[in-house]
Design a protein around this motif. Sequence first.
Motif, PDB file in Angstrom:
ATOM      1  N   UNK A   5      -3.813  -1.222   1.235  1.00  0.00           N
ATOM      2  CA  UNK A   5      -4.368  -1.620  -0.044  1.00  0.00           C
ATOM      3  C   UNK A   5      -3.375  -2.052  -1.115  1.00  0.00           C
ATOM      4  N   UNK A   6      -2.144  -1.574  -1.145  1.00  0.00           N
ATOM      5  CA  UNK A   6      -1.291  -1.806  -2.307  1.00  0.00           C
ATOM      6  C   UNK A   6      -1.130  -3.258  -2.732  1.00  0.00           C
ATOM      7  N   UNK A   7      -0.836  -4.152  -1.823  1.00  0.00           N
ATOM      8  CA  UNK A   7      -0.584  -5.537  -2.227  1.00  0.00           C
ATOM      9  C   UNK A   7      -1.821  -6.138  -2.880  1.00  0.00           C
ATOM     10  N   UNK A   8      -2.962  -5.921  -2.270  1.00  0.00           N
ATOM     11  CA  UNK A   8      -4.220  -6.450  -2.800  1.00  0.00           C
ATOM     12  C   UNK A   8      -4.535  -5.820  -4.157  1.00  0.00           C
ATOM     13  N   UNK A   9      -4.391  -4.517  -4.252  1.00  0.00           N
ATOM     14  CA  UNK A   9      -4.684  -3.820  -5.494  1.00  0.00           C
ATOM     15  C   UNK A   9      -3.714  -4.228  -6.598  1.00  0.00           C
TER      16      UNK A   9
ATOM     17  N   UNK B  31      -6.224   8.771  -3.411  1.00  0.00           N
ATOM     18  CA  UNK B  31      -4.805   8.768  -3.771  1.00  0.00           C
ATOM     19  C   UNK B  31      -4.623   9.423  -5.136  1.00  0.00           C
ATOM     20  N   UNK B  32      -5.467   9.061  -6.096  1.00  0.00           N
ATOM     21  CA  UNK B  32      -5.360   9.642  -7.443  1.00  0.00           C
ATOM     22  C   UNK B  32      -5.537  11.153  -7.405  1.00  0.00           C
TER      23      UNK B  32
ATOM     24  N   UNK C 260     -14.349  -3.171  -2.847  1.00  0.00           N
ATOM     25  CA  UNK C 260     -15.383  -2.548  -2.015  1.00  0.00           C
ATOM     26  C   UNK C 260     -15.421  -1.044  -2.286  1.00  0.00           C
ATOM     27  N   UNK C 261     -16.517  -0.419  -1.883  1.00  0.00           N
ATOM     28  CA  UNK C 261     -16.636   1.031  -2.049  1.00  0.00           C
ATOM     29  C   UNK C 261     -15.526   1.757  -1.283  1.00  0.00           C
TER      30      UNK C 261
ATOM     31  N   UNK D  61     -12.811   4.191  -2.926  1.00  0.00           N
ATOM     32  CA  UNK D  61     -12.675   5.553  -2.405  1.00  0.00           C
ATOM     33  C   UNK D  61     -11.211   5.848  -2.084  1.00  0.00           C
ATOM     34  N   UNK D  62     -10.527   4.893  -1.469  1.00  0.00           N
ATOM     35  CA  UNK D  62      -9.112   5.078  -1.132  1.00  0.00           C
ATOM     36  C   UNK D  62      -8.296   5.324  -2.396  1.00  0.00           C
TER      37      UNK D  62
END
Length: 152
Positions: free
Chosen positions: A93-97, A53-54, A43-44, A48-49
């Motif tokens: 987000x980490x696990x999904x990413x 982070x980057x 998703x957008x 964005x998240x």
Amino acid sequence: SMPVPTGVPPLDMQLQMRAEVAGKKIDGLETVQEQIDVFNDMSADEQRTLLEVALRELDASGQQVETMIQAYLERNLARLRAMAEEHAGDATLPAKFLQRLLGDRNHRMMERLRPLLRRGNTFVAVGAAHLSGRDGLLALLERAGYRVQAIY
């Protein structure tokens, strides 16, 4: 979050150039579009998240790359995996990413590896983050009945 260019081609490019010069057949384990889709399918808000982070970690990225190289040279794949998990993003987000970035891709790569490995005389190069973990290529190879042995 790429390291500052040094004028030396990245290792994957060097390997590909050497294979081409030697007349070796080159197969891909995934397409560029599949790599892009890791992000396109998010998703957008999720994108964005990751971007936030980057950007927050931009100044530290050079040192992170050096730490990753050192962990790789020490053959510390568990540390590489831990670093990927630490830098995956926001707590929601980490696990999904990571599943999209590594797990899903590793399973796809493994399926594409099978015929290449059956063919024999195959050299495989992947990013070090794809090697470790329950869904890492090394574990997937072992579960498929291959004997995995470090030779470095």
